[in-house]
Write a protein that holds these residues in place. Structure first.
Motif, PDB file in Angstrom:
ATOM      1  N   ALA A 228      -0.433   9.628 -15.070  1.00 42.99           N
ATOM      2  CA  ALA A 228       1.001   9.668 -15.371  1.00 42.99           C
ATOM      3  C   ALA A 228       1.543   8.246 -15.374  1.00 42.99           C
ATOM      4  CB  ALA A 228       1.752  10.520 -14.351  1.00 42.99           C
ATOM      5  N   ILE A 229       2.424   7.985 -16.324  1.00 43.22           N
ATOM      6  CA  ILE A 229       3.111   6.701 -16.408  1.00 43.22           C
ATOM      7  C   ILE A 229       4.570   6.953 -16.069  1.00 43.22           C
ATOM      8  CG2 ILE A 229       3.790   4.802 -17.920  1.00 43.22           C
ATOM      9  CD1 ILE A 229       1.228   5.382 -19.551  1.00 43.22           C
ATOM     10  N   HIS A 230       5.061   6.272 -15.032  1.00 42.19           N
ATOM     11  CA  HIS A 230       6.430   6.420 -14.551  1.00 42.19           C
ATOM     12  C   HIS A 230       7.206   5.168 -14.913  1.00 42.19           C
ATOM     13  CE1 HIS A 230       3.713   8.676 -11.915  1.00 42.19           C
ATOM     14  NE2 HIS A 230       4.715   9.525 -11.737  1.00 42.19           N
ATOM     15  N   ILE A 231       8.260   5.297 -15.709  1.00 42.36           N
ATOM     16  CA  ILE A 231       9.140   4.180 -16.025  1.00 42.36           C
ATOM     17  C   ILE A 231      10.183   4.126 -14.912  1.00 42.36           C
ATOM     18  CG2 ILE A 231      10.674   3.139 -17.736  1.00 42.36           C
ATOM     19  CD1 ILE A 231       7.677   3.612 -18.622  1.00 42.36           C
ATOM     20  N   MET A 232      10.230   3.016 -14.200  1.00 40.74           N
ATOM     21  CA  MET A 232      10.981   2.959 -12.955  1.00 40.74           C
ATOM     22  C   MET A 232      12.442   2.560 -13.156  1.00 40.74           C
ATOM     23  SD  MET A 232       8.494   4.054 -11.267  1.00 40.74           S
ATOM     24  CE  MET A 232       8.846   3.925  -9.537  1.00 40.74           C
ATOM     25  N   SER A 233      13.284   3.126 -12.300  1.00 48.37           N
ATOM     26  CA  SER A 233      14.716   2.831 -12.337  1.00 48.37           C
ATOM     27  C   SER A 233      15.027   1.635 -11.443  1.00 48.37           C
ATOM     28  CB  SER A 233      15.523   4.057 -11.905  1.00 48.37           C
ATOM     29  OG  SER A 233      15.276   4.359 -10.556  1.00 48.37           O
ATOM     30  N   ALA A 234      16.217   1.093 -11.610  1.00 48.62           N
ATOM     31  CA  ALA A 234      16.620  -0.125 -10.887  1.00 48.62           C
ATOM     32  C   ALA A 234      16.538   0.029  -9.373  1.00 48.62           C
ATOM     33  CB  ALA A 234      18.035  -0.523 -11.300  1.00 48.62           C
TER      34      ALA A 234
ATOM     35  N   ASN B  45     -10.834   8.813  -3.917  1.00 51.64           N
ATOM     36  CA  ASN B  45     -10.234   8.450  -2.631  1.00 51.64           C
ATOM     37  C   ASN B  45      -8.812   8.971  -2.488  1.00 51.64           C
ATOM     38  OD1 ASN B  45     -12.527   6.995  -1.768  1.00 51.64           O
ATOM     39  ND2 ASN B  45     -11.897   5.269  -3.024  1.00 51.64           N
ATOM     40  N   GLY B  46      -8.446   9.984  -3.277  1.00 54.51           N
ATOM     41  CA  GLY B  46      -7.113  10.561  -3.190  1.00 54.51           C
ATOM     42  C   GLY B  46      -6.169   9.972  -4.217  1.00 54.51           C
ATOM     43  N   PRO B  47      -4.862  10.257  -4.065  1.00 56.73           N
ATOM     44  CA  PRO B  47      -3.879   9.779  -5.033  1.00 56.73           C
ATOM     45  C   PRO B  47      -3.885   8.256  -5.114  1.00 56.73           C
ATOM     46  CG  PRO B  47      -2.840  11.152  -3.346  1.00 56.73           C
ATOM     47  CD  PRO B  47      -4.262  10.984  -2.960  1.00 56.73           C
ATOM     48  N   LEU B  48      -3.769   7.742  -6.336  1.00 52.57           N
ATOM     49  CA  LEU B  48      -3.842   6.305  -6.558  1.00 52.57           C
ATOM     50  C   LEU B  48      -2.725   5.881  -7.499  1.00 52.57           C
ATOM     51  CD1 LEU B  48      -5.704   3.858  -5.871  1.00 52.57           C
ATOM     52  CD2 LEU B  48      -6.876   4.318  -8.026  1.00 52.57           C
ATOM     53  N   GLY B  49      -2.124   4.721  -7.229  1.00 51.11           N
ATOM     54  CA  GLY B  49      -1.078   4.190  -8.087  1.00 51.11           C
ATOM     55  C   GLY B  49      -1.246   2.702  -8.306  1.00 51.11           C
ATOM     56  N   ILE B  50      -0.637   2.204  -9.368  1.00 50.34           N
ATOM     57  CA  ILE B  50      -0.662   0.777  -9.667  1.00 50.34           C
ATOM     58  C   ILE B  50       0.605   0.425 -10.451  1.00 50.34           C
ATOM     59  CG2 ILE B  50      -1.925   0.987 -11.847  1.00 50.34           C
ATOM     60  CD1 ILE B  50      -3.522  -1.545 -11.000  1.00 50.34           C
ATOM     61  N   THR B  51       1.161  -0.735 -10.168  1.00 53.83           N
ATOM     62  CA  THR B  51       2.348  -1.211 -10.872  1.00 53.83           C
ATOM     63  C   THR B  51       1.913  -2.023 -12.085  1.00 53.83           C
ATOM     64  OG1 THR B  51       3.603  -1.269  -8.817  1.00 53.83           O
ATOM     65  CG2 THR B  51       4.454  -2.588 -10.633  1.00 53.83           C
ATOM     66  N   ALA B  52       2.584  -1.797 -13.223  1.00 50.47           N
ATOM     67  CA  ALA B  52       2.222  -2.503 -14.460  1.00 50.47           C
ATOM     68  C   ALA B  52       3.460  -2.729 -15.311  1.00 50.47           C
ATOM     69  CB  ALA B  52       1.200  -1.683 -15.240  1.00 50.47           C
ATOM     70  N   ASN B  53       3.409  -3.751 -16.131  1.00 50.16           N
ATOM     71  CA  ASN B  53       4.460  -3.952 -17.125  1.00 50.16           C
ATOM     72  C   ASN B  53       3.871  -3.951 -18.527  1.00 50.16           C
ATOM     73  OD1 ASN B  53       3.246  -6.472 -17.044  1.00 50.16           O
ATOM     74  ND2 ASN B  53       5.154  -7.607 -17.161  1.00 50.16           N
ATOM     75  N   SER B  54       2.670  -3.415 -18.663  1.00 46.05           N
ATOM     76  CA  SER B  54       1.965  -3.419 -19.944  1.00 46.05           C
ATOM     77  C   SER B  54       2.112  -2.115 -20.720  1.00 46.05           C
ATOM     78  CB  SER B  54       0.479  -3.699 -19.711  1.00 46.05           C
ATOM     79  OG  SER B  54      -0.081  -2.709 -18.858  1.00 46.05           O
TER      80      SER B  54
ATOM     81  N   VAL C  59      11.044 -10.034 -21.340  1.00 44.81           N
ATOM     82  CA  VAL C  59      11.569  -9.046 -20.409  1.00 44.81           C
ATOM     83  C   VAL C  59      10.875  -7.711 -20.674  1.00 44.81           C
ATOM     84  CG1 VAL C  59      13.617  -7.788 -19.648  1.00 44.81           C
ATOM     85  CG2 VAL C  59      13.808 -10.185 -20.323  1.00 44.81           C
ATOM     86  N   THR C  60      10.326  -7.119 -19.624  1.00 41.89           N
ATOM     87  CA  THR C  60       9.665  -5.821 -19.758  1.00 41.89           C
ATOM     88  C   THR C  60      10.252  -4.843 -18.755  1.00 41.89           C
ATOM     89  OG1 THR C  60       7.918  -6.261 -18.131  1.00 41.89           O
ATOM     90  CG2 THR C  60       7.486  -6.925 -20.406  1.00 41.89           C
ATOM     91  N   GLY C  61      10.013  -3.588 -19.011  1.00 37.79           N
ATOM     92  CA  GLY C  61      10.275  -2.569 -18.015  1.00 37.79           C
ATOM     93  C   GLY C  61       9.124  -2.558 -17.032  1.00 37.79           C
ATOM     94  N   ILE C  62       9.276  -1.787 -15.978  1.00 38.80           N
ATOM     95  CA  ILE C  62       8.231  -1.671 -14.968  1.00 38.80           C
ATOM     96  C   ILE C  62       7.780  -0.220 -14.910  1.00 38.80           C
ATOM     97  CG2 ILE C  62       7.647  -1.927 -12.528  1.00 38.80           C
ATOM     98  CD1 ILE C  62       8.222  -4.554 -13.816  1.00 38.80           C
ATOM     99  N   ALA C  63       6.479  -0.047 -14.868  1.00 42.29           N
ATOM    100  CA  ALA C  63       5.898   1.285 -14.768  1.00 42.29           C
ATOM    101  C   ALA C  63       4.982   1.353 -13.553  1.00 42.29           C
ATOM    102  CB  ALA C  63       5.110   1.620 -16.027  1.00 42.29           C
ATOM    103  N   VAL C  64       4.903   2.525 -12.968  1.00 40.51           N
ATOM    104  CA  VAL C  64       3.875   2.811 -11.980  1.00 40.51           C
ATOM    105  C   VAL C  64       2.999   3.890 -12.602  1.00 40.51           C
ATOM    106  CG1 VAL C  64       3.363   3.794  -9.706  1.00 40.51           C
ATOM    107  CG2 VAL C  64       5.229   2.150  -9.962  1.00 40.51           C
ATOM    108  N   ILE C  65       1.718   3.595 -12.693  1.00 37.54           N
ATOM    109  CA  ILE C  65       0.770   4.541 -13.258  1.00 37.54           C
ATOM    110  C   ILE C  65       0.033   5.179 -12.090  1.00 37.54           C
ATOM    111  CG2 ILE C  65      -1.257   4.843 -14.724  1.00 37.54           C
ATOM    112  CD1 ILE C  65       1.067   1.925 -15.283  1.00 37.54           C
ATOM    113  N   THR C  66      -0.136   6.491 -12.141  1.00 37.08           N
ATOM    114  CA  THR C  66      -0.810   7.212 -11.062  1.00 37.08           C
ATOM    115  C   THR C  66      -1.922   8.076 -11.620  1.00 37.08           C
ATOM    116  OG1 THR C  66       0.783   9.036 -11.183  1.00 37.08           O
ATOM    117  CG2 THR C  66       1.232   7.271  -9.572  1.00 37.08           C
ATOM    118  N   CYS C  67      -2.922   8.323 -10.779  1.00 39.19           N
ATOM    119  CA  CYS C  67      -4.006   9.245 -11.111  1.00 39.19           C
ATOM    120  C   CYS C  67      -4.569   9.790  -9.811  1.00 39.19           C
ATOM    121  CB  CYS C  67      -5.096   8.556 -11.941  1.00 39.19           C
ATOM    122  SG  CYS C  67      -6.102   7.355 -11.040  1.00 39.19           S
ATOM    123  N   ASP C  68      -5.370  10.821  -9.938  1.00 42.63           N
ATOM    124  CA  ASP C  68      -6.137  11.310  -8.799  1.00 42.63           C
ATOM    125  C   ASP C  68      -7.448  10.539  -8.829  1.00 42.63           C
ATOM    126  OD1 ASP C  68      -6.802  12.793  -6.574  1.00 42.63           O
ATOM    127  OD2 ASP C  68      -7.476  14.529  -7.717  1.00 42.63           O
TER     128      ASP C  68
END
Length: 169
Positions: free
Chosen positions: A81-87, A40-49, A28-37
């Motif tokens: 930025a690493i965002h730890i996501m809520s339910a 091609n503009g703002p970019l994000g990706i979902t990860a559990n690592s 069981v892991t948490g979920i994070a969305v990592i973002t950067c500039d």
């Protein structure tokens, strides 16, 4: 004393890749969305690592797949930025799992370094790149945390290929 084998034991290889991935999914892991500039503009990706690494200096890590179309932007990003996501943020995670530019409709703003910051997550770690290490078909990106934002809420979790929460039956 020899350990007893578990009922579904196997050696990870090309023929057992799916079974290996499924076995990893039992953690069981948490979920994070990592973002950067990016170019091609703002970019994000979902990860559990995501993982913490060090308190002094404050370091965290995450591991993007080299096969990802977003890989180069993230390994070359000086700030992220690493965002730890809520339910209640599963929809955001699903959006960024499929589309790196899925910011429309989500509450976010760019910090002074241009990194997109998503609102209402459990914790957010604004980072500068500290190191990048080769790790097979992934890389390990280590970030030095320069700012933390946090709040109380229920976490979003990932288990056996699905988003989960504490409140599920």
């Amino acid at each position: 004393m020899h350990p007893l084998p578990m009922p579904d034991s196997f050696e990870p290889n090309d023929d057992t890749k799916r079974a290996y991935r499924d076995a990893l999914g039992r953690f069981v892991t948490g979920i994070a969305v990592i973002t950067c500039d990016s170019d091609n503009g703002p970019l994000g990706i979902t990860a559990n690592s995501f993982s913490s690494v060090s308190l002094d200096p404050p370091l965290v890590l995450w591991s993007p797949a080299k096969a990802s179309k977003r890989y180069e932007a993230f390994v070359n990003a000086r700030n992220f930025a690493i965002h730890i996501m809520s339910a209640d943020q599963a929809q955001i995670c699903g959006g960024f799992a499929h589309d790196g530019h899925a910011f429309d409709g989500y509450n976010w703003h760019a910090c002074p370094q241009g990194v997109p910051l998503i609102a209402h997550c459990l914790s957010r770690f604004e980072c500068t790149q500290f190191a990048v290490h080769d790790a097979g078909d992934h890389s390990i990106i280590v970030g030095r945390v320069i700012r933390v934002s946090t709040q109380d809420a229920d976490p979003l979790m990932f288990y056996s290929g699905k988003y989960r929460s504490f409140n599920e039956n």
